[in-house]
Design an enzyme around this catalytic site. Structure first.
Site, PDB file in Angstrom:
ATOM      1  N   SER A  91       6.318  21.535 -21.944  1.00 37.87           N
ATOM      2  CA  SER A  91       5.181  21.365 -22.854  1.00 37.87           C
ATOM      3  C   SER A  91       4.373  22.632 -23.092  1.00 37.87           C
ATOM      4  O   SER A  91       3.562  22.674 -24.020  1.00 37.87           O
ATOM      5  CB  SER A  91       4.250  20.261 -22.334  1.00 37.87           C
ATOM      6  OG  SER A  91       4.874  19.005 -22.446  1.00 37.87           O
ATOM      7  N   THR A  92       4.588  23.651 -22.300  1.00 36.71           N
ATOM      8  CA  THR A  92       3.983  24.942 -22.602  1.00 36.71           C
ATOM      9  C   THR A  92       4.375  25.379 -24.006  1.00 36.71           C
ATOM     10  O   THR A  92       3.635  26.117 -24.672  1.00 36.71           O
ATOM     11  CB  THR A  92       4.425  25.976 -21.550  1.00 36.71           C
ATOM     12  OG1 THR A  92       3.991  25.518 -20.261  1.00 36.71           O
ATOM     13  CG2 THR A  92       3.836  27.342 -21.816  1.00 36.71           C
TER      14      THR A  92
END
Length: 423
Positions: A91-92
């Site tokens: 999700s970065t």
């Protein structure tokens, strides 16, 4: 603040007696460079490598200068992590996708209050005619449910199928009235808006409009074939192994159903069924641990980054939109990007994320860094900036565990970084 001093080098070789790196000899070696004021970051990072498997890298920009550039551990069994190792960062990736969308707003090609259907007419189905780009960026669109959107996670490899399914979907709630983390759907929603407005797919757009202008050789959505020799995939974790066992799946479903009933009866603010629906499409077990995932764009989850490139992208934001004579944003846009848009409890994650436009709050082991914003990911990666401190931070790793938005390693590093600012 004084300008950064000449960095000093730490390697796997024994440091000189009395240097700031005497503790790094315990456990895994750390390599790279670090400004003397940030020596404590190297110490904390070295301890983390000694206590966990795999490898990692961390980079910090301060006042536009790279002051921490460290790496260590293994990217594969018996293969050392290198200075340009690429790690899939889950999700970065959303922070990169969000920054790409903001470039379109900066250039006057869209407004946050525009409806998504303005650019993507098919999206108006299912009562979404008034759903705005702001709703997408703040996870308030009500489109977080992926488990009921697709019958198997392999559908995620087909961009057109995913955007067609999202165009036909009905929101879980009236857009704008709640926030629910769009853990996987976010990438296709934002990525398709970029494609409809600009014409390029998000992989090409990120490369052309972020990586090239900033001179980055480690910022990719998916992983190009020519870069795979330096890429690492995360290690498998327990939940994926359980999901492959039919008996375990039946037990998991039964326990989840009973737990869900108990949660509903008690009116507890967090419902695990909602989290599973947003985070775990059927058959997820092997998808993110196969090289197939490198071939496509899943812009909420399959960014391949090195820490140095990721930190440099955020350094551009920390410096008000200009870095080394490259200007992509005006300072007013950076303020808009980092403005808190919601303090409500997130329905999927169970606590307030203080959603900005495409980013969330930044924490440390000592508490919230109120002026920081960025995005963290499953497995421990994360990146963020604080324009008020002219600070940008990135960490990438290949352990593959923790919460959907990071683990304690980055929080501890953030505390060490904040402490170093006063040295």
């Amino acid at each position: 603040d004084a300008p950064p001093a000449e960095p000093i080098r730490c390697t796997s070789a024994a440091p000189s007696p009395g240097t700031a790196f005497h503790e790094l000899q315990r456990g895994s070696p750390v390599q790279g460079t670090v400004h003397p004021s940030f020596a404590h970051v190297a110490t904390v990072f070295g301890r983390q490598l000694s206590r966990t498997s795999g490898g990692a890298a961390v980079a910090v920009y301060r006042q536009g200068e790279l002051v921490v550039d460290l790496w260590g551990g293994e990217r594969a069994p018996g293969v050392a992590w290198g200075p340009d190792t690429l790690a899939m960062s889950f999700s970065t990736t959303k922070g990169v996708a969000s920054t790409a969308l903001h470039l379109l707003a900066e250039r006057g090609l869209l407004n946050y209050d525009d409806t998504v259907a303005t650019y993507w007419p098919e999206f108006a189905q299912g009562g979404k005619a008034e759903l705005t780009i702001e709703h997408l960026l703040t996870h308030s669109a009500g489109l977080h449910r992926i488990r009921t959107l697709v019958d198997h996670s392999r559908r995620m490899l087909d961009w057109d199928a995913m955007v067609a399914a999202l165009a036909a979907a009905t929101p879980a709630y009236e857009p704008g009235t709640a926030n629910g983390y769009h853990a996987l759907t976010y990438g296709w929603l934002v990525g398709e808006v970029i494609r409809r407005v600009d014409g390029r797919d998000i992989r090409t757009f990120v490369n052309d409009e972020l990586a090239k202008p900033l001179g980055l050789n480690g910022l990719f959505i998916g992983c190009p074939p020519e870069e795979r020799h330096r890429a690492t995939l995360p290690g498998k974790v327990g939940i994926d192994l359980v999901s492959q066992n039919p008996r375990a799946r039946r037990l998991q479903k039964k326990v989840g159903f009973q737990l869900g009933r108990a949660v509903t009866a008690a009116r507890f603010p967090f419902d695990p069924r909602r989290a599973v629906n947003a985070l775990v499409p059927r058959g997820l077990g092997n998808l993110f641990w196969s090289e197939e995932v490198m071939d496509v764009a899943i812009p909420a989850a399959n960014g391949f980054f090195d820490a140095r490139s990721l930190a440099r992208m955020y350094a551009l934001l920390a410096e008000g939109g200009t870095l080394d004579e490259t200007t992509l944003f005006e300072p007013a846009r950076i303020a808009t990007m980092g403005e808190i848009r919601s303090t409500r409890r997130d329905l999927v994650l169970g606590f307030p994320m203080r959603w900005r436009r495409g980013y969330h709050l930044v924490g440390s082991s000592r508490g919230i860094i109120h002026s920081g914003f960025g995005h963290f990911g499953f497995g421990g990666s994360g990146a963020w900036c604080d324009p008020s401190r002219r600070l940008a931070v990135a960490m990438v790793c290949n352990r593959g565990s923790g919460t959907p938005v990071g683990d304690m390693r980055l929080l501890a590093l953030n505390s060490a970084i904040m402490k170093s600012l006063h040295n």
